[in-house]
Scaffold this motif. Structure first.
Motif, mmCIF file in Angstrom:
data_model
loop_
_atom_site.group_PDB
_atom_site.id
_atom_site.type_symbol
_atom_site.label_atom_id
_atom_site.label_comp_id
_atom_site.label_asym_id
_atom_site.label_seq_id
_atom_site.Cartn_x
_atom_site.Cartn_y
_atom_site.Cartn_z
ATOM 1 N N ALA A 74 0.837 -1.199 0.000
ATOM 2 C CA ALA A 74 0.000 0.000 0.000
ATOM 3 C C ALA A 74 0.874 1.253 0.000
ATOM 4 C CB ALA A 74 -0.938 -0.004 1.201
ATOM 5 N N GLN A 75 1.944 1.217 0.760
ATOM 6 C CA GLN A 75 2.869 2.354 0.808
ATOM 7 C C GLN A 75 3.526 2.563 -0.562
ATOM 8 O OE1 GLN A 75 6.207 1.822 3.474
ATOM 9 N NE2 GLN A 75 6.300 4.018 3.876
ATOM 10 N N GLN A 76 3.925 1.470 -1.213
ATOM 11 C CA GLN A 76 4.535 1.571 -2.540
ATOM 12 C C GLN A 76 3.553 2.123 -3.570
ATOM 13 O OE1 GLN A 76 5.845 -2.459 -3.108
ATOM 14 N NE2 GLN A 76 7.826 -2.081 -2.150
ATOM 15 N N LEU A 77 2.266 1.859 -3.366
ATOM 16 C CA LEU A 77 1.233 2.366 -4.266
ATOM 17 C C LEU A 77 0.862 3.822 -3.956
ATOM 18 C CD1 LEU A 77 -1.043 -0.796 -4.383
ATOM 19 C CD2 LEU A 77 0.217 0.193 -6.311
ATOM 20 N N GLY A 78 1.438 4.367 -2.889
ATOM 21 C CA GLY A 78 1.167 5.755 -2.529
ATOM 22 C C GLY A 78 -0.132 5.947 -1.774
ATOM 23 N N ALA A 79 -0.624 4.882 -1.149
ATOM 24 C CA ALA A 79 -1.890 4.952 -0.413
ATOM 25 C C ALA A 79 -1.635 5.527 0.978
ATOM 26 C CB ALA A 79 -2.533 3.570 -0.323
ATOM 27 N N GLY B 257 0.981 -1.406 -17.945
ATOM 28 C CA GLY B 257 1.972 -1.699 -16.918
ATOM 29 C C GLY B 257 2.476 -0.517 -16.122
ATOM 30 N N GLU B 258 1.987 0.672 -16.412
ATOM 31 C CA GLU B 258 2.469 1.869 -15.726
ATOM 32 C C GLU B 258 1.319 2.572 -15.000
ATOM 33 O OE1 GLU B 258 5.671 2.660 -15.602
ATOM 34 O OE2 GLU B 258 6.165 0.984 -16.919
ATOM 35 N N PRO B 259 1.575 3.126 -13.806
ATOM 36 C CA PRO B 259 0.531 3.898 -13.123
ATOM 37 C C PRO B 259 0.290 5.210 -13.874
ATOM 38 C CG PRO B 259 2.589 3.986 -11.882
ATOM 39 C CD PRO B 259 2.811 3.049 -13.035
ATOM 40 N N VAL B 260 -0.968 5.502 -14.189
ATOM 41 C CA VAL B 260 -1.288 6.706 -14.961
ATOM 42 C C VAL B 260 -2.202 7.669 -14.202
ATOM 43 C CG1 VAL B 260 -0.881 5.665 -17.227
ATOM 44 C CG2 VAL B 260 -3.149 5.481 -16.183
ATOM 45 N N GLU B 261 -2.924 7.180 -13.197
ATOM 46 C CA GLU B 261 -3.817 8.028 -12.398
ATOM 47 C C GLU B 261 -3.824 7.528 -10.958
ATOM 48 O OE1 GLU B 261 -5.671 10.652 -13.424
ATOM 49 O OE2 GLU B 261 -5.389 10.449 -15.601
ATOM 50 N N ARG B 262 -3.930 8.464 -10.004
ATOM 51 C CA ARG B 262 -4.079 8.103 -8.590
ATOM 52 C C ARG B 262 -5.132 9.023 -7.995
ATOM 53 N NH1 ARG B 262 0.784 7.836 -7.327
ATOM 54 N NH2 ARG B 262 0.958 5.614 -7.078
ATOM 55 N N MET B 263 -6.112 8.443 -7.318
ATOM 56 C CA MET B 263 -7.201 9.205 -6.714
ATOM 57 C C MET B 263 -7.390 8.750 -5.267
ATOM 58 S SD MET B 263 -9.514 8.409 -10.006
ATOM 59 C CE MET B 263 -8.529 6.928 -10.165
ATOM 60 N N VAL B 264 -7.687 9.689 -4.406
ATOM 61 C CA VAL B 264 -7.941 9.372 -3.009
ATOM 62 C C VAL B 264 -9.380 9.755 -2.691
ATOM 63 C CG1 VAL B 264 -7.255 9.795 -0.611
ATOM 64 C CG2 VAL B 264 -5.525 9.786 -2.416
ATOM 65 N N GLY B 265 -10.062 8.864 -1.985
ATOM 66 C CA GLY B 265 -11.440 9.125 -1.597
ATOM 67 C C GLY B 265 -12.419 8.445 -2.537
ATOM 68 N N VAL B 266 -13.684 8.497 -2.161
ATOM 69 C CA VAL B 266 -14.733 7.872 -2.956
ATOM 70 C C VAL B 266 -14.852 8.621 -4.285
ATOM 71 C CG1 VAL B 266 -17.199 7.355 -3.083
ATOM 72 C CG2 VAL B 266 -15.986 7.092 -0.923
ATOM 73 N N GLN B 267 -14.875 7.867 -5.365
ATOM 74 C CA GLN B 267 -15.044 8.423 -6.708
ATOM 75 C C GLN B 267 -16.362 7.910 -7.267
ATOM 76 O OE1 GLN B 267 -12.578 10.557 -7.880
ATOM 77 N NE2 GLN B 267 -11.708 10.229 -5.843
#
Length: 145
Positions: A105-110, A122-132
């Motif tokens: 989770a830490q590696q994923l930036g959570a 294969g690459e992370p392109v978007e990161r969102m926090v909270g309910v979407q």
């Protein structure tokens, strides 16, 4: 290069070698096997560890990773949307329990839950926090599919 990047590169190189060997041996490529591999499952994939997530990300063109916790109210609110996206879109949907897999989770930036990470090729392109909302997530998946 991080452990995830190293593992991703090893998996890609192995798959490339396997494909090259099949082509050199004159083996016909079974397209149904290839199609099955890239086809996303109809339900969320419960991630068992870093290597498992890496396999899922490499195997599928688009992967939506849901970093969640069982005790998290917003995560519970998001659950029906996550299940619907798994069933109704071309993206694979993976779930990472942040309590069971803290390092991942830490590696994923959570830093908060829920955190959603969208991978494309294969690459992370978007990161969102909270309910979407479902429409936002479907739009992102379509953009990268």
């Amino acid at each position: 290069m991080s452990d995830i990047d190293d593992e991703r590169q090893r998996i890609r190189e192995r798959k490339k070698r396997e494909l090259q060997e099949r082509l050199e041996n004159g083996d016909e490529l079974d397209t149904s096997e290839t199609d099955d591999r890239s086809r996303a499952p109809g339900e969320p994939i419960s991630i068992s560890g870093e290597g498992h997530l890496e396999e899922v990300v490499v195997e599928h063109d688009v992967v939506l990773v849901d970093c969640y916790a069982d005790w998290c109210g917003p995560c519970q609110m998001l659950e029906p949307t996550i299940e619907a996206l798994a069933a109704e879109t071309d993206a694979a949907v993976a779930k990472v329990d942040v309590d069971a897999h803290q390092r991942l989770a830490q590696q994923l930036g959570a830093q908060g839950v829920p955190t959603l990470v969208l991978y494309a090729d294969g690459e992370p392109v978007e990161r969102m926090v909270g309910v979407q909302n479902r429409g936002t997530l479907e739009g992102l998946i379509e953009r990268y599919s």
